[in-house]
Each structure stands twice: as C-alpha cells, then as structure tokens.
Design a protein around this motif. Structure first.
Motif, mmCIF file in Angstrom:
data_model
loop_
_atom_site.group_PDB
_atom_site.id
_atom_site.type_symbol
_atom_site.label_atom_id
_atom_site.label_comp_id
_atom_site.label_asym_id
_atom_site.label_seq_id
_atom_site.Cartn_x
_atom_site.Cartn_y
_atom_site.Cartn_z
ATOM 1 N N ARG A 64 0.742 -1.656 -0.076
ATOM 2 C CA ARG A 64 0.342 -0.208 -0.210
ATOM 3 C C ARG A 64 0.815 1.292 0.189
ATOM 4 N NH1 ARG A 64 -3.274 -3.284 3.474
ATOM 5 N NH2 ARG A 64 -5.294 -3.070 2.861
ATOM 6 N N THR A 65 0.860 2.219 -0.516
ATOM 7 C CA THR A 65 0.714 3.201 -0.337
ATOM 8 C C THR A 65 -0.118 4.682 -0.513
ATOM 9 O OG1 THR A 65 0.618 3.761 -2.683
ATOM 10 C CG2 THR A 65 2.900 3.012 -1.793
ATOM 11 N N ASP A 66 0.348 5.842 0.318
ATOM 12 C CA ASP A 66 -0.910 6.677 0.538
ATOM 13 C C ASP A 66 -1.504 7.316 -0.654
ATOM 14 O OD1 ASP A 66 -0.210 6.327 2.936
ATOM 15 O OD2 ASP A 66 0.538 8.864 3.005
ATOM 16 N N PRO A 67 -2.829 7.561 -0.763
ATOM 17 C CA PRO A 67 -3.537 7.671 -2.274
ATOM 18 C C PRO A 67 -2.928 9.094 -2.662
ATOM 19 C CG PRO A 67 -4.970 7.517 -0.255
ATOM 20 C CD PRO A 67 -3.801 7.185 0.225
ATOM 21 N N PRO A 68 -2.689 9.222 -3.513
ATOM 22 C CA PRO A 68 -2.789 10.643 -4.622
ATOM 23 C C PRO A 68 -3.920 11.899 -4.007
ATOM 24 C CG PRO A 68 -3.079 8.647 -6.114
ATOM 25 C CD PRO A 68 -3.457 8.496 -5.236
ATOM 26 N N ARG B 20 1.950 20.945 2.084
ATOM 27 C CA ARG B 20 2.731 19.668 3.705
ATOM 28 C C ARG B 20 3.935 20.110 4.149
ATOM 29 N NH1 ARG B 20 1.133 13.339 2.188
ATOM 30 N NH2 ARG B 20 -0.936 13.914 3.204
ATOM 31 N N ARG B 21 4.519 20.146 2.398
ATOM 32 C CA ARG B 21 5.989 20.825 3.209
ATOM 33 C C ARG B 21 6.240 21.921 3.782
ATOM 34 N NH1 ARG B 21 6.003 19.578 -3.203
ATOM 35 N NH2 ARG B 21 6.156 17.629 -3.490
ATOM 36 N N LEU B 22 5.500 22.709 3.048
ATOM 37 C CA LEU B 22 5.894 24.681 4.164
ATOM 38 C C LEU B 22 5.039 23.430 5.833
ATOM 39 C CD1 LEU B 22 4.203 26.861 1.706
ATOM 40 C CD2 LEU B 22 6.031 26.533 2.362
ATOM 41 N N LEU B 23 4.183 23.126 5.975
ATOM 42 C CA LEU B 23 4.075 22.807 7.420
ATOM 43 C C LEU B 23 5.249 22.124 7.736
ATOM 44 C CD1 LEU B 23 0.438 21.747 7.058
ATOM 45 C CD2 LEU B 23 1.275 23.770 8.283
ATOM 46 N N ALA B 24 5.767 21.052 7.328
ATOM 47 C CA ALA B 24 7.265 19.864 7.954
ATOM 48 C C ALA B 24 7.918 20.710 8.524
ATOM 49 C CB ALA B 24 7.238 19.013 6.886
ATOM 50 N N THR C 40 4.562 13.680 8.830
ATOM 51 C CA THR C 40 3.549 14.544 7.421
ATOM 52 C C THR C 40 4.296 14.487 6.262
ATOM 53 O OG1 THR C 40 5.249 16.001 8.455
ATOM 54 C CG2 THR C 40 3.218 16.340 9.260
ATOM 55 N N VAL C 41 5.416 13.673 5.387
ATOM 56 C CA VAL C 41 5.481 13.331 5.065
ATOM 57 C C VAL C 41 5.028 12.253 3.592
ATOM 58 C CG1 VAL C 41 7.162 12.672 2.976
ATOM 59 C CG2 VAL C 41 8.336 14.462 4.681
ATOM 60 N N ARG C 42 4.377 12.292 2.645
ATOM 61 C CA ARG C 42 3.743 11.665 2.090
ATOM 62 C C ARG C 42 4.815 10.232 1.572
ATOM 63 N NH1 ARG C 42 2.811 11.297 -3.612
ATOM 64 N NH2 ARG C 42 1.176 9.624 -3.749
ATOM 65 N N LEU D 126 2.553 6.181 13.934
ATOM 66 C CA LEU D 126 1.440 4.602 14.368
ATOM 67 C C LEU D 126 0.300 4.257 13.362
ATOM 68 C CD1 LEU D 126 1.742 1.632 15.821
ATOM 69 C CD2 LEU D 126 0.176 3.031 17.528
ATOM 70 N N GLY D 127 -0.752 5.236 13.248
ATOM 71 C CA GLY D 127 -2.188 4.761 12.565
ATOM 72 C C GLY D 127 -1.598 4.867 10.861
ATOM 73 N N ARG D 128 -0.803 5.451 10.745
ATOM 74 C CA ARG D 128 0.072 5.115 8.936
ATOM 75 C C ARG D 128 0.374 3.894 8.844
ATOM 76 N NH1 ARG D 128 2.187 10.220 6.394
ATOM 77 N NH2 ARG D 128 2.405 8.906 4.141
ATOM 78 N N ALA D 129 0.958 3.771 9.609
ATOM 79 C CA ALA D 129 2.064 2.574 9.599
ATOM 80 C C ALA D 129 0.904 1.354 9.637
ATOM 81 C CB ALA D 129 2.420 2.311 10.550
ATOM 82 N N ILE D 130 0.273 1.385 10.203
ATOM 83 C CA ILE D 130 -1.211 0.311 10.067
ATOM 84 C C ILE D 130 -1.886 0.506 8.946
ATOM 85 C CG2 ILE D 130 -3.545 -0.626 11.562
ATOM 86 C CD1 ILE D 130 -1.420 0.142 14.075
#
Length: 406
Positions: A2-6, A15-19, A56-58, A106-110
């Motif tokens: 799985r990868t994050d949906p586009p 997202r880059r600015l926030l990070a 926060t990074v995709r 943790l949530g993203r990994a699961i």
C-alpha cells in the motif's frame, strides 16, 4: 503493498511548508538554552523534528518506504530513551510533539505498511509511543514508579485508539481493493463473453464463407451472394465490437442502458432465436446447406428472467457455432425450447452429423478449441440450472440446458 493515495495538487506544497515550519519551531528553542545544555537540547529537538517530519511526509519518497522511515524513527526514539543523560526539564517542551508525531506514524503504519511487515513495524512504533513519556518521568527528582505507570497508561489509551482506527481503515481499504478487483474481473469476463458469444460467432461465419469461396466452380451470382453475406457478417461483428467498446467507455450511457438493435450489450432472449437460426441456415458453402429448425413452446416464453433468457440465447449461439466449426457434415440442426420437468425450461440443440460427410478443409486452420461450454455451464449454474453436452445417436451431438423458472 500500500501507498498513500495521490492527494490533490495543492496538498504536497502545503504539507512541505507545514513540515518545514514544524522543524523550525522545534529547533528554535535550542538557541537560548545554556551552553552546557545545548547539545542535549539539540538532540531532543532533532528527535522531535525527525518524528514530525516523517509523520507528515507522503511516502514512499524515492526508494524509502513508509515502513523503513517508521522503523528508523521508532528505533532512534527508543535509543534516545535509553541513552539520554541530560536534564529532566529539557524534554518537557519537545515530548508532546514527538509523542503526537509517533501516534500519527502508528496509525499510518498500521494502515499502509505491507501485510508481512505491518506487525513488526506497528509493534516497534507503538513501543516507542508508549515509552516516550518515561524519558521525563523516570528522571524527575521526586518521581516514582507511580508517575511512570500513570504516564504509561495515559499514553496507552490513545495508542490503542489510533491503532484501532488504523486497523479499521486498513480493512476498509482492503475491501475496496477487493471490490475494485472483482469489478475489473467481471468487466473482463463480460468483454470476453461478448467477444466469444457474438464477435467470434460472426468471425467463424466469415472464415467459413471465405474458405467456401475458394472452392472451384463458383459462378458470378454465387460469388455476389457470398460477398453480401461476408459484408453482413462483418457489419454485425463491427456493431458488436462498437457496442462493447461504448459500454466500456461509458457504462451508464443512454445507448448502453437502453440497448440498440444490434451488438453485444443488447440483452437477447427467446424471441431472437428464430432470427439467429435463420441466419445460420443461410450461412455456409454451396452444396453444404444445413436445415435448421427452431421450436418454441408457448408455455416457455416469458417464464425465465431476462438474464436467464440471455443464457439460453448464448447456449444456442455457441451450439450453432460449434456445428460450423466441428461438424461441417451436419445436415440437420434442431433447436427446441420446451417446458422441462418441474418448474423449469429446457433448451436443446441437436445436430445429426460428423465432419466426415461435409466439404473438407473448412476451418482447417482452426485446430484449437475454446472454453465456451465451460463458461456456459458456469452461467447456467449461476441461475440454478445445468448444462450437458455429448454424443447423440450414431454420429450427432446434443447440448441440453435446463434452467429453473423464476
């Protein structure tokens, strides 16, 4: 797996600015720290900044996957828990940021890590999430195991909630992927069924006519009639392909929903059998005409659903095609649709001959067979019916399909 949906186009730069902003905010308090504490403060701040950045990074980013990044962050956090030797007050500012980032991770990994690695990665990130508060409580001058236990429980409850939410989303993603795979498979089967039932039938007739046209002794009238039949069969095949392509491009279009006068997307039934049998009779080489008859029992008409009638039509179509391909010596073909035993409709297609009596060489280059009867047996079984095919009389062949009345 799985990868994050586009995401939308504007999400990536935001997202880059926030990070980047989060990293600057976390590193800024290091400057006013006392010179002797700056190294420890920088270490804790860098750990929090790394956790926020990874959370926060995709992912994947280049060749780095989400699982690998999560393992690095969790391992670094656990190593800092074990080896930190600075003042207990220094982690107080950065701990909430690191803890929240680890929860998100943790949530993203699961949800996103592939199945064979998700357990190990989630366990490592979860352990790092639980132990982060102990970096502060275990080093307070008057702290005891009670404070550490309370901090551990307070960290455990949100971690369990986040893990449950991630697992729930993972299940939803899996169901959606399976639903999409099933839909694609059904679409492929529908296209294959249309190609086999309609286009292959017409192509068989075209090949048969073309090979018959190579026989000697053809006069001008026979040649003209042959060319007309080839044109009609080719147009029917093109219509069927156009209908299938149109349905694939826009399944909800008016043409696909209402059906046209020809093509594979139009649902055909018992009323179309006389026209099919009549067209079969006019196809074939001169001197090898086949007498084909169709008999429709009045009590069988309207007894089946539209999908079941389409299956009956496909059975007759496949049987007639097989007569041309495998029994060129047949002289009689009988199609009968009658009321079977019980509440059922029986359709049978019987031919009387083998290949030895017919003109030799027809379809001689077509030596392979298809899976038409097997597919039709599955379609009949889906409607609660049966399909049987086998020898009949000394040299004939008979196909029988029985479908229950709706």
């Amino acid at each position: 797996m799985r990868t994050d949906p586009p995401p939308p186009a504007f999400v990536a730069p935001v997202r880059r600015l926030l990070a980047a902003g989060a990293v600057l905010v976390l590193l800024a308090p290091v400057v006013p720290a006392r010179p002797g504490d700056r190294a420890a403060a920088l270490l804790v701040a860098a750990m929090a900044a790394l956790a926020v950045l990874v959370a926060t990074v995709r992912w994947p980013a280049r060749r780095v996957t989400l699982g690998a990044a999560a393992v690095v962050v969790a391992a670094a956090s656990l190593a800092l828990d074990a080896g930190y030797s600075g003042l207990y007050r220094l982690p107080a500012f950065w701990l909430p940021f690191e803890w929240l980032a680890l929860l998100v991770l943790l949530g993203r990994a699961i949800r996103r890590v592939p199945g064979r690695w998700v357990g190990a990665v989630a366990a490592l990130v979860g352990l790092a999430t639980l132990l982060v508060p102990l970096r502060f409580t275990l080093r307070t001058p008057h702290g005891g195991w009670q404070d550490s236990l309370v901090a551990l429980l307070l960290s455990l409850l949100p971690a369990v909630g986040v893990a449950g939410a991630g697992l729930y989303l993972r299940v939803l993603d899996t169901r959606r992927e399976r639903a999409v795979a099933r839909a694609r498979r059904e679409q492929r089967l529908e296209v294959a069924r249309g190609l086999h039932d309609f286009v292959a039938h017409e192509i068989t007739g075209i090949v048969l006519e073309a090979q018959a046209g190579q026989l000697p002794g053809q006069d001008r009238e026979e040649t003209a009639a042959l060319l007309r039949r080839l044109e009609e069969a080719g147009l029917r095949a093109l219509d069927s392909m156009d209908e299938m392509v149109g349905a694939l491009r826009d399944p909800q279009s008016d043409a696909a929903a209402a059906g046209r006068t020809s093509g594979a997307t139009r649902i055909r039934g018992l009323a179309d059998l006389p026209e099919l049998v009549g067209r079969f009779t006019t196809t074939g080489p001169a001197g090898a005409e086949v007498r084909a008859t169709v008999e429709l029992a009045p009590d069988a008409t309207g007894a089946l659903s539209a999908e079941a009638e389409a299956t009956v039509y496909a059975v007759v179509l496949e049987s007639l095609t097989n007569v041309r391909r495998h029994a060129p010596g047949a002289t009689e073909v009988a199609v009968r649709v009658t009321a079977g035993p019980g509440r059922a409709v029986e359709v049978s297609v019987t031919n009387d001959g083998g290949a030895a009596r017919g003109p030799k060489g027809l379809l001689r280059r077509r030596v392979g067979g298809g899976t038409g009867l097997a597919g039709l047996a599955e379609r009949a079984a889906a409607h609660g019916g049966t399909l049987e095919a086998g020898p009949h009389r000394p040299s004939g062949w008979r196909t029988v399909c029985v479908l229950p009345v709706r």
